[in-house]
Design a protein around this motif. Structure first.
Motif, PDB file in Angstrom:
ATOM      1  N   GLU A   9       0.694  -0.877  -0.372  1.00  0.00           N
ATOM      2  CA  GLU A   9       0.084   0.060   0.110  1.00  0.00           C
ATOM      3  C   GLU A   9       0.927   0.942   0.372  1.00  0.00           C
ATOM      4  O   GLU A   9       1.859   1.354   0.827  1.00  0.00           O
ATOM      5  N   LYS A  37      -6.137   8.657   7.837  1.00  0.00           N
ATOM      6  CA  LYS A  37      -7.583   8.278   7.601  1.00  0.00           C
ATOM      7  C   LYS A  37      -7.104   6.605   8.261  1.00  0.00           C
ATOM      8  O   LYS A  37      -8.385   6.682   8.867  1.00  0.00           O
ATOM      9  N   TRP A  38      -5.638   6.402   8.373  1.00  0.00           N
ATOM     10  CA  TRP A  38      -6.483   5.598   9.079  1.00  0.00           C
ATOM     11  C   TRP A  38      -6.940   5.671  11.330  1.00  0.00           C
ATOM     12  O   TRP A  38      -6.532   5.088  11.760  1.00  0.00           O
ATOM     13  N   GLU A 365     -15.553   0.842  16.341  1.00  0.00           N
ATOM     14  CA  GLU A 365     -15.388   2.204  16.017  1.00  0.00           C
ATOM     15  C   GLU A 365     -14.921   2.986  17.554  1.00  0.00           C
ATOM     16  O   GLU A 365     -14.423   3.573  17.486  1.00  0.00           O
ATOM     17  N   PRO A 373      -6.762  -0.364  10.210  1.00  0.00           N
ATOM     18  CA  PRO A 373      -7.966   0.039   9.515  1.00  0.00           C
ATOM     19  C   PRO A 373      -7.961  -1.151   8.395  1.00  0.00           C
ATOM     20  O   PRO A 373      -9.130  -1.446   8.311  1.00  0.00           O
ATOM     21  N   GLU A 374      -7.002  -2.238   8.314  1.00  0.00           N
ATOM     22  CA  GLU A 374      -7.068  -3.533   7.400  1.00  0.00           C
ATOM     23  C   GLU A 374      -8.074  -4.642   8.495  1.00  0.00           C
ATOM     24  O   GLU A 374      -9.125  -4.997   7.822  1.00  0.00           O
ATOM     25  N   TYR A 376     -10.696  -2.948  10.566  1.00  0.00           N
ATOM     26  CA  TYR A 376     -11.697  -2.791  10.627  1.00  0.00           C
ATOM     27  C   TYR A 376     -12.872  -3.204   9.147  1.00  0.00           C
ATOM     28  O   TYR A 376     -13.606  -3.315   9.258  1.00  0.00           O
ATOM     29  N   SER A 377     -11.497  -3.116   8.034  1.00  0.00           N
ATOM     30  CA  SER A 377     -11.953  -3.350   6.644  1.00  0.00           C
ATOM     31  C   SER A 377     -12.591  -4.662   6.819  1.00  0.00           C
ATOM     32  O   SER A 377     -13.969  -4.963   6.332  1.00  0.00           O
ATOM     33  N   LYS A 378     -12.035  -5.853   7.527  1.00  0.00           N
ATOM     34  CA  LYS A 378     -12.986  -7.325   7.894  1.00  0.00           C
ATOM     35  C   LYS A 378     -14.230  -7.498   8.338  1.00  0.00           C
ATOM     36  O   LYS A 378     -14.764  -7.618   7.973  1.00  0.00           O
ATOM     37  N   ARG A 380     -15.998  -4.504   9.154  1.00  0.00           N
ATOM     38  CA  ARG A 380     -17.074  -4.072   8.789  1.00  0.00           C
ATOM     39  C   ARG A 380     -17.949  -4.943   7.125  1.00  0.00           C
ATOM     40  O   ARG A 380     -19.246  -5.495   6.613  1.00  0.00           O
ATOM     41  N   ALA A 381     -17.462  -5.797   6.635  1.00  0.00           N
ATOM     42  CA  ALA A 381     -17.283  -6.430   5.121  1.00  0.00           C
ATOM     43  C   ALA A 381     -17.884  -7.683   5.911  1.00  0.00           C
ATOM     44  O   ALA A 381     -18.540  -8.250   5.013  1.00  0.00           O
ATOM     45  N   GLU A 391     -14.121 -12.042  13.657  1.00  0.00           N
ATOM     46  CA  GLU A 391     -12.801 -11.632  13.362  1.00  0.00           C
ATOM     47  C   GLU A 391     -12.345 -10.774  14.214  1.00  0.00           C
ATOM     48  O   GLU A 391     -11.014 -10.374  13.460  1.00  0.00           O
TER      49      GLU A 391
END
Length: 425
Positions: A9, A37-38, A365, A373-374, A376-378, A380-381, A391
């Motif tokens: 990234e 952002k992170w 959150e 962030p990675e 959190y994305s998992k 959220r998905a 997760e």
């Protein structure tokens, strides 16, 4: 030579703010910065000049193979931009996990002596775990020493600065110690490595691990007053740090740990044990398994947490309030702290929490910077709250230790107070 940039990234200058120089040396500089952002601080290693880009990319490629292990510093990405160091050209850099809790070296300096034995045993085991993983991936650390073993918020060990890097910054707040010897630090290098024709093998790291164990047990540097040139002469002649001052009756398993330490620094590489994995001989002792057995034996002799250590590291490295004796655990260590109680609740009720917690995103959150962030994305998905909780347990709650579990417990009380009360929290 064509530069093969790692495919990670990309982190641009506009993503970062609040830059602060925290380390420098022959290789370059290390900065702390805030990723907008992170929502977390990161460490950025920048080479001194363009010639360092190749080595930097090699180091990043090594880190990418192992940084997902809990005992290795995490790699986040590659920086490309104009950093605030006056450079007129676009620079590459490694973006890494930022550790503001110190290293084993800063811990020993703050204590002015060794850590409590439960913590010493845990550090020895976790370092061996991380080193085993590096060796299984075919990577030599080549500079294993206290300043290159970082500590997270719960004083768990993380390996840093491996892969034949010339820089030895520990990616710490206010840390400026750099390696002056390419390929290692003399006090931690095996006798065979001082031969100009020597090519490093895994036994190099085994020797360094033995000296590192001595530093942890004794709480000080090996050969502190010796000239580096003299060290290079004396080590091949058999000189090792003294063991007479270690009272091996002070803790169960300490005698075995000292024995392991002495085997690790044996002058004959073939007689040194192995971390595990790709053993060169079936007769070589697996140091990792041996350390695990010692740690488990030591845990069973205490009624406290697995580490037996209740101290909380402060946000800065200026002070350290540790309610423990240096050489034995005080009675206060036998009482669970609030963090330990919360962690015990979370671990005990894992199955029920996965089944019944519905406000997974809201809790994630609440954890803020404690969830990468990675991860959190998992979360959220995921399609269901149960998958999201799995997760959360397999990621942040597993790797973050008691501090993250305590924060999770607080968020859980806010969003599911009836559930917490029903489970006895």
């Amino acid at each position: 030579m064509e530069l093969e940039r790692p495919k990670f990234e990309s982190v641009e200058t506009e993503n970062l703010e609040k830059w602060k120089l925290i380390g420098f040396g022959g290789f370059g500089q290390v900065f702390k910065a805030r990723h907008k952002k992170w929502r977390c601080d990161v460490a950025i290693k920048l080479p001194r000049d363009a010639d360092g880009d190749i080595e930097l990319c090699e180091e990043a490629n090594h880190m990418a193979q192992v940084s997902f292990h809990s005992s290795v510093l995490r790699l986040y990405g590659i920086y490309s931009g104009y950093p605030p160091n006056g450079g007129q050209k676009i620079q590459l850099g490694i973006v890494m996990e930022f550790m503001d809790r110190g290293s084993v070296q800063t811990l020993l300096e703050t204590l002015s002596g060794p850590p409590p034995y439960p913590l010493a045993f845990r550090l020895a085991y976790e370092i061996a775990q991380g080193m085993n993983f590096l060796h299984e991936k075919g990577i030599l650390h080549h500079d294993l020493k206290p300043s290159n073993v970082l500590l997270d918020g719960d004083l768990h060990a993380k390996l840093a600065d491996f892969g034949l890097s010339r820089v030895s910054t520990s990616v710490l707040m206010n840390s400026k110690e750099m390696s002056t010897v390419k390929g290692g630090t003399p006090e931690y290098m095996p006798p065979e490595s001082f031969d100009p024709l020597y090519e490093p093998v895994r036994k190099f790291d085994i020797y360094s691990y033995g000296i590192l164990l001595w530093s942890i047990i004794c709480g000080k540097k090996p050969f502190p007053d010796a000239d580096p040139g003299l060290v290079k002469v004396r080590i091949p002649k058999g000189d090792r740090p003294p063991c007479k001052e270690i009272d091996q009756t002070k803790a169960e398993g300490l005698r075995e740990l000292v024995g392991l330490m002495e085997r690790c620094w044996d002058g004959d590489p073939s007689k040194r044990p192995d971390f595990g994995g790709q053993s060169e001989s079936n007769d070589i002792v697996d140091a990792r398994t041996e350390m695990q057995n010692m740690q488990l034996d030591h845990q069973q002799s205490n009624t406290s947490s697995p580490s037996g250590f209740t101290a909380e590291m402060p946000a800065s490295n200026d002070t350290l309030d540790i309610p423990l004796q240096q050489n034995n655990v005080s009675s206060s260590a036998r009482n669970l702290t609030e963090h330990e109680k919360a962690a015990e609740f979370v671990d005990r009720n894992r199955k029920t929490l996965i089944q019944e917690v519905s406000e997974v995103l809201a809790i994630a959150e609440e954890l803020g910077d404690l969830v990468h962030p990675e991860a959190y994305s998992k979360i959220r998905a995921t399609r269901t709250s149960r998958d999201g909780m799995r997760e959360l347990f397999d990621g942040p709650l597993r790797s973050g230790g008691r501090r993250v579990k305590a924060a999770f417990f607080d968020a859980l009380k806010k969003h599911h107070p009836d559930l917490v009360e029903r489970l006895g929290g």
